[in-house]
Scaffold this active site. Structure first.
Site, PDB file in Angstrom:
ATOM      1  N   ASP A 318       0.847  -1.194   0.000  1.00 22.83           N
ATOM      2  CA  ASP A 318       0.000   0.000   0.000  1.00 22.83           C
ATOM      3  C   ASP A 318       0.883   1.245   0.000  1.00 22.83           C
ATOM      4  O   ASP A 318       2.109   1.163   0.204  1.00 22.83           O
ATOM      5  CB  ASP A 318      -0.897  -0.028   1.241  1.00 22.83           C
ATOM      6  CG  ASP A 318      -2.065   0.938   1.149  1.00 22.83           C
ATOM      7  OD1 ASP A 318      -2.452   1.311   0.020  1.00 22.83           O
ATOM      8  OD2 ASP A 318      -2.593   1.329   2.205  1.00 22.83           O
ATOM      9  N   GLU A 321       2.659   4.760  -4.266  1.00 21.41           N
ATOM     10  CA  GLU A 321       2.718   5.605  -5.470  1.00 21.41           C
ATOM     11  C   GLU A 321       4.103   6.233  -5.694  1.00 21.41           C
ATOM     12  O   GLU A 321       4.436   6.441  -6.873  1.00 21.41           O
ATOM     13  CB  GLU A 321       1.637   6.701  -5.389  1.00 21.41           C
ATOM     14  CG  GLU A 321       0.229   6.192  -5.481  1.00 21.41           C
ATOM     15  CD  GLU A 321      -0.214   5.435  -4.221  1.00 21.41           C
ATOM     16  OE1 GLU A 321      -0.961   4.459  -4.370  1.00 21.41           O
ATOM     17  OE2 GLU A 321       0.206   5.809  -3.118  1.00 21.41           O
ATOM     18  N   ASP A 392      -9.090   3.563  -2.747  1.00 23.96           N
ATOM     19  CA  ASP A 392     -10.025   4.062  -1.734  1.00 23.96           C
ATOM     20  C   ASP A 392     -11.238   4.731  -2.372  1.00 23.96           C
ATOM     21  O   ASP A 392     -11.314   5.956  -2.500  1.00 23.96           O
ATOM     22  CB  ASP A 392      -9.302   5.044  -0.812  1.00 23.96           C
ATOM     23  CG  ASP A 392      -8.141   4.394  -0.093  1.00 23.96           C
ATOM     24  OD1 ASP A 392      -8.151   3.158   0.042  1.00 23.96           O
ATOM     25  OD2 ASP A 392      -7.227   5.109   0.337  1.00 23.96           O
TER      26      ASP A 392
END
Length: 638
Positions: A318, A321, A392
């Protein structure tokens, strides 16, 4: 300035400038060729503009994870991996960048792949109605053109370049549960037990541990107060046939007292001044491994290997990015530097490949053939190492419906193992919304319920008896379809084919097919037209060309037209196809093809109701003729 090279299978490679590629491809150069390509290249303000003509009859598919309709024509999109919390229709960019798209016209399909890991901006006939405009923020990169008759042929060539998907374990296709966060360990086991009591032993295939299992959010650690017996808990869950998947972020706390931090010195991203770059993530001030640098990859591999030796079954990557808190850009500053093949390169040039390299070293630390990684971010080639979920999203009907074009488009961009947060991650979800999420995503390879802290509990057993019965039926259908999905995944691993697809991918020549965003295909065999509108009991839907068997009514429809469903889970099987449900093969029409079940390939052949499997007549031991038996959805539940 560019050079043109011809590769195998009608693939052209254009080296722009020095043709620098930070991510290698499987391109096999045959020879340099001359000629004028069907596009223009222009140098503009330190970058490059590519102009590709587009006809009124052309359509655009692909471009990975975008919050747009399936038809990408008349949209603009940016390649820049971004922490896009609570995204919505038209929000751009999202978490994953796949700079690959297909232009499909009357006679041919052409694929385009820009192998550049920094910012790219696409304009599909918005600024200029007759042209696609691609602005690459570099003067040095490679650009591939792939010619083929159909989208499927082009996609196979693209996965020849960027890699075929990893082997996903069959257990990862079962129902998954997650929350931000389940803890302590007694609560994790209690949730699993409640699911199995309510819905049976196959109700949970795996449970995820979010950041609260860690010691003060430090990666590669465990909170001994919340999880004093992690290894024993994992063993007990394994005894219930449930796998355990912990979250890991790339941000490592900058703490001199930390042994892990000290081990990694010399392998972190640096600032342009040669200092260690730091940014805020969950544990506070953090450093970030430089996965492009050998020392950074080796450090991550070593720590991940030790961490996984505790018995975990997979890893959830997670915030990769990479996401950085408390800065406007939400990510690493663009002039921070990485070491790529001994050369110092700005982060802005490799930003989109950071998660790809993280996944590569994570994958290397796992057991060959048994690894499972779920990643939030990625770039072209991420399919070699990880599955992707769409991040999300909101708990709304609008966001639920948006998952179909987002994830089918990602799937036909080379990333077949995809899913979303069932019920939606952020906000409050009604039981009706959760039911529709579970129906909509019934054939998504990743089938995971995940919820934020400030939102209602959406474990399926908390609802009333009516909804528990509906959820029980859906979980049984999903479990029974896992062998079919596993077959589709093994096919994908072998050929690069998508598991789920927009209708336009399978039927690109049909009029109006590119306007359909609320249905999808599974392989070539099944069509699902889920209800994505609140308070609706049935719906109008489109059936493409051919004949289709309706599992709600047992009726057979001629396609190339619209019909109204007879129930609220419209599922159709195309004629001359087979599917697998539980231990049975359901066939419709005449079929001759390879089918994967029981962990091996079989030759299946049906002609006018007579069936042979591996050359031996079946006599209905395994195969069911749906035209004769007329199974309904209820027959797929038991």
């Amino acid at each position: 300035m560019y050079h043109i090279f011809k590769g195998q299978k009608d693939i052209l490679k254009f080296q722009v400038g020095n043709g620098e590629e930070f991510i290698e491809t499987g391109f096999l150069k045959e020879n340099e060729v001359e000629g004028s390509p069907s596009f223009q290249l222009r140098e503009e303000d330190g970058g490059t503009r590519i102009i590709v003509p587009i006809l009124e009859s052309d359509h655009i598919l692909g471009l990975g994870e975008k919050a747009f309709p399936v038809e990408r024509k008349r949209t603009t999109g940016k390649m820049w991996n971004y922490d896009s919390y609570n995204y919505y229709l038209g929000y751009d960019p999202l978490y994953v960048s796949i700079p690959f798209f297909m232009k499909t016209g009357i006679n041919e399909t052409i694929g385009y792949f820009i192998n550049y890991t920094g910012e790219i901006n696409f304009d599909f006939g918005v600024t200029d109605y007759t042209n696609i405009i691609i602005d690459v923020k570099s003067e040095n990169f490679s650009f591939y053109v792939l010619n083929g008759e159909t989208p499927e042929v082009v996609l196979q060539k693209y996965t020849d370049l960027t890699g075929k998907p990893f082997h996903i374990p069959e257990w990862a296709l079962e129902h998954q549960i997650s929350k931000y966060s389940y803890y302590p360990e007694e609560r994790v086991e209690e949730v699993v037990e409640n699911y199995q009591k309510a819905f049976g032993p196959y109700a949970v295939g795996s449970v995820y541990l979010d950041i609260d299992y860690m010691d003060e959010y430090n990666i590669f650690t465990e909170d001994k107060n919340k999880f004093p017996g992690m290894k024993e808990m994992i063993e007990r869950l394994h005894g219930k046939n449930v796998r355990v998947i912990p979250i890991i972020d790339p941000g490592l706390k900058a703490d001199q007292k930390s042994e892990i931090f000290r081990k990694g010195l010399g392998s972190y991203i640096e600032t342009s001044r040669g200092e260690i770059y730091t940014g805020d993530v969950w544990p506070g001030k953090c450093v970030f491994p430089d996965f492009f640098k050998k020392e950074g990859g080796d450090f991550w591999f070593d720590e991940m290997s030790k961490f996984l030796s505790k018995g975990y079954d997979g890893v959830w990557l997670d915030m990769n990015e990479p996401s950085v808190h408390n800065v406007e850009s939400r990510t690493v500053e663009p002039d921070a530097v990485h070491e790529v093949n001994g050369k110092m390169v700005k982060h802005s040039e490799v930003h989109n490949a950071y998660a790809l390299k993280e996944a590569e070293y994570t994958y290397k630390a796992m057991k060959p053939g048994k690894s499972y990684i779920l990643s939030r971010s990625g770039f072209a080639g991420i399919q070699k190492y990880a599955a992707i979920w769409s991040g999300d999203g909101l708990s709304t009907f609008e966001n639920m419906g948006l998952q179909i074009p987002i994830l089918t488009s990602l799937s036909i961009s080379g990333v077949p193992y995809v899913g979303c947060d069932l019920g939606g991650f952020s906000g409050y979800s009604s039981p009706e919304l959760i039911l529709r999420f579970y129906q909509m995503a019934l054939f998504f390879p990743v089938y995971r319920n995940h919820k934020v802290k400030m939102g209602n509990d959406q474990e399926l057993y908390v609802f009333d008896s009516y909804y528990r019965k509906r959820f029980s039926d859906l979980l049984n259908i999903r479990h029974n379809f896992v062998p079919y999905l596993y077959w589709k995944c093994v096919e994908s691993e072998k050929f690069g084919t998508p598991v789920i697809r927009p209708l336009a991918f399978n039927f690109p020549k049909e009029d109006g097919i590119f306007t359909i965003d609320d249905e999808y295909m599974v392989g070539d065999e099944l069509l699902l037209a889920p209800i994505v509108v609140q308070s609706q009991e049935n719906r109008e839907l489109y059936l493409p060309d051919g004949m289709w068997y309706d599992y709600e009514s047992s009726d057979i429809y001629m396609g190339h037209r619209r019909i109204r469903s007879t129930g609220d889970l419209p599922l159709y099987q195309k004629k001359n196809s087979v599917i697998i449900v539980g231990q049975k093969i359901y066939y419709f029409g005449n079929v001759e093809r390879e089918v994967y079940f029981g962990n091996k390939w079989h030759r299946f052949k049906s002609v006018n109701g007579t069936v042979e499997i591996d050359g031996k007549e079946d006599s209905e031991k395994i195969a069911i003729n749906i035209e004769m038996k007329k199974p309904l959805l209820k027959d797929l539940i038991s």
